[in-house]
Design a protein around this motif. Structure first.
Motif, short mmCIF file in Angstrom:
data_model
loop_
_atom_site.label_atom_id
_atom_site.label_comp_id
_atom_site.label_asym_id
_atom_site.label_seq_id
_atom_site.Cartn_x
_atom_site.Cartn_y
_atom_site.Cartn_z
N UNK A 218 0.83 -1.20 0.00
CA UNK A 218 0.00 0.00 0.00
C UNK A 218 0.87 1.26 0.00
N UNK A 219 1.88 1.27 0.85
CA UNK A 219 2.80 2.40 0.94
C UNK A 219 4.19 1.85 1.24
N UNK A 220 4.84 1.25 0.24
CA UNK A 220 6.09 0.51 0.49
C UNK A 220 7.21 1.34 1.09
N UNK A 221 7.25 2.62 0.80
CA UNK A 221 8.34 3.45 1.35
C UNK A 221 8.07 3.86 2.80
N UNK A 222 6.81 3.77 3.22
CA UNK A 222 6.45 4.16 4.59
C UNK A 222 6.29 2.94 5.48
N UNK A 223 5.47 1.98 5.04
CA UNK A 223 5.20 0.77 5.83
C UNK A 223 5.13 -0.42 4.87
N UNK A 224 6.26 -1.09 4.64
CA UNK A 224 6.32 -2.15 3.61
C UNK A 224 5.34 -3.31 3.86
N UNK A 225 4.96 -3.55 5.10
CA UNK A 225 4.10 -4.69 5.39
C UNK A 225 2.62 -4.39 5.18
N UNK A 226 2.26 -3.14 4.96
CA UNK A 226 0.86 -2.79 4.72
C UNK A 226 0.52 -3.05 3.25
N UNK A 227 -0.60 -3.75 3.04
CA UNK A 227 -1.00 -4.09 1.67
C UNK A 227 -2.43 -3.64 1.42
N UNK A 228 -2.76 -3.55 0.13
CA UNK A 228 -4.13 -3.20 -0.24
C UNK A 228 -5.11 -4.30 0.16
N UNK A 229 -4.66 -5.54 0.12
CA UNK A 229 -5.51 -6.63 0.59
C UNK A 229 -5.82 -6.48 2.08
N UNK A 230 -4.80 -6.10 2.84
CA UNK A 230 -5.02 -5.85 4.26
C UNK A 230 -5.97 -4.69 4.49
N UNK A 231 -5.87 -3.65 3.67
CA UNK A 231 -6.78 -2.50 3.79
C UNK A 231 -8.21 -2.92 3.50
N UNK A 232 -8.39 -3.76 2.47
CA UNK A 232 -9.74 -4.24 2.17
C UNK A 232 -10.30 -5.05 3.34
N UNK A 233 -9.46 -5.90 3.92
CA UNK A 233 -9.89 -6.68 5.08
C UNK A 233 -10.23 -5.79 6.27
N UNK A 234 -9.46 -4.72 6.46
CA UNK A 234 -9.75 -3.80 7.56
C UNK A 234 -11.09 -3.12 7.37
N UNK A 235 -11.43 -2.80 6.13
CA UNK A 235 -12.73 -2.17 5.86
C UNK A 235 -13.87 -3.15 6.14
N UNK A 236 -13.72 -4.39 5.70
CA UNK A 236 -14.77 -5.39 5.93
C UNK A 236 -14.98 -5.61 7.43
N UNK A 237 -13.91 -5.83 8.16
CA UNK A 237 -14.01 -6.08 9.61
C UNK A 237 -14.54 -4.83 10.33
N UNK A 238 -14.01 -3.67 9.96
CA UNK A 238 -14.39 -2.44 10.64
C UNK A 238 -15.84 -2.08 10.42
N UNK A 239 -16.29 -2.17 9.17
CA UNK A 239 -17.69 -1.82 8.87
C UNK A 239 -18.65 -2.84 9.48
N UNK A 240 -18.29 -4.11 9.43
CA UNK A 240 -19.16 -5.13 10.04
C UNK A 240 -19.34 -4.87 11.54
N UNK A 241 -18.24 -4.59 12.22
CA UNK A 241 -18.32 -4.28 13.65
C UNK A 241 -19.11 -3.01 13.89
N UNK A 242 -18.92 -2.02 13.03
CA UNK A 242 -19.60 -0.74 13.20
C UNK A 242 -21.11 -0.86 13.01
N UNK A 243 -21.53 -1.62 12.03
CA UNK A 243 -22.97 -1.81 11.80
C UNK A 243 -23.61 -2.51 13.00
#
Length: 320
Positions: A218-243
């Motif tokens: 997602x931002x290799x020069x800032x945080x190499x271990x962060x990925x777009x797949x991880x971001x998608x998963x964070x949105x799914x988990x976060x929105x599910x919990x929020x609802x």
């Protein structure tokens, strides 16, 4: 006459499960299972940069204290928040000092404690006043230190030191005190609990999906271990919990959960990336080693601080 087999030295339950196993065999089996677990944990640590066992243990401990205090006595949560944020202010000031900035740590911690307490007991107007006074305390303290030869520096360096002190107060103290400000409202404890649970869900979702499916940085020069797949998963988990929290805890419609969850996914991710950028600029991996599996206190609060401000704004707009 035959000798009786040795009895395993484990629990009675383990002995019943392995009736013919000798002590040596049982101990070998335990060692094998422990080695397998350690190897699996080492692989996860290598891929994620986090010791899973330590992270889960500390996370559960902090979570239980948070839930207990919010359910029963708000003042306990305020004490809990004061301790966490005071350590975080000290930690960030220390990290900046390692980078060459002379940030006064004592006034930074004093200001944090005062601002959080004032925010909870006296409200938003006094929060601003206390924050400004805290900033002035840090700035004047740094100027007063110039009387000591050990703390003397060029005008530019002193100006940068004071800017760093102001940064600590705005980033940690002011943003952190917003949670205490939200808590003072009627039913504010449910909003604080909800936004914290959502941020944790975002973190868990990013961790789990990024670990198993992450391929595109997602931002290799800032945080190499962060990925777009991880971001998608964070949105799914976060929105599910929020609802779910919106429907059953906040008494809000389901669509509000979509708004709250989506906003907090972005603020939590932005907070995480911002702290990663800060650590990269400082040349450090973690803010400290005080929380095994997490790093430092700011490594744990980086997503929470900006999310507290977002949750407060949404509370004022939709519920207050």
């Amino acid at each position: 006459m035959t000798n009786d087999p040795e009895v395993p030295t484990g629990t009675p339950e383990q002995a019943r499960k392995h009736p013919g196993m000798t002590r040596a065999e049982f101990e070998a089996k335990v060692r094998e299972r422990r080695d397998q677990f350690d190897r699996a944990n080492d692989k996860i640590t290598a891929r994620s940069g986090r010791n899973l066992v330590s992270a889960v243990g500390i996370g559960l401990g902090l979570g239980l204290v948070m839930i207990f205090s919010l359910l029963f006595i708000k003042d306990i949560f305020v004490v809990f928040a004061v301790v966490l944020l005071a350590f975080t202010s000290f930690e960030l000031a220390t990290a900046l000092r390692h980078a060459g900035r002379d940030i006064p740590r004592v006034p930074s911690v004093i200001s944090t404690v005062v601002v959080v307490v004032v925010s909870f007991y006296f409200g938003a107007e006094w929060q601003w006043i206390a924050t400004i006074c805290g900033i002035l305390l840090v700035v004047l303290w740094r100027l007063a230190e110039l009387a000591s030869p050990r703390h003397r520096a060029s005008m530019r360096s002193v100006a940068l030191d004071m800017s760093g002190g102001v940064f600590v107060q705005v980033y940690v103290t002011f943003l952190g005190s917003i949670a205490a400000l939200l808590l003072r409202y009627d039913n504010g404890q449910w909003w604080v609990m909800s936004f914290l649970i959502i941020v944790v869900s975002v973190d868990v979702g990013a961790y789990a999906t990024g670990l198993n499916f992450g391929k595109h940085p997602m931002a290799p020069t800032i945080s190499p271990k962060k990925t777009w797949e991880g971001f998608a998963g964070s949105w799914i988990f976060g929105v599910a919990a929020s609802v779910l929290l919106s429907l059953f805890l906040l008494d809000r419609p389901w669509w509000f959960g979509l708004i709250l969850g989506t906003v907090l996914v972005f603020t939590a991710t932005a907070g995480d990336l911002s702290e990663s950028l800060l650590k990269r600029d400082l040349g450090i991996k973690d803010m400290s080693t005080w929380l095994p599996g997490h790093g430092g206190f700011l490594d744990r609060l980086d997503s929470i601080l900006p999310s507290a401000a977002a949750a407060y704004v949404l509370f004022i707009v939709f519920a207050h």
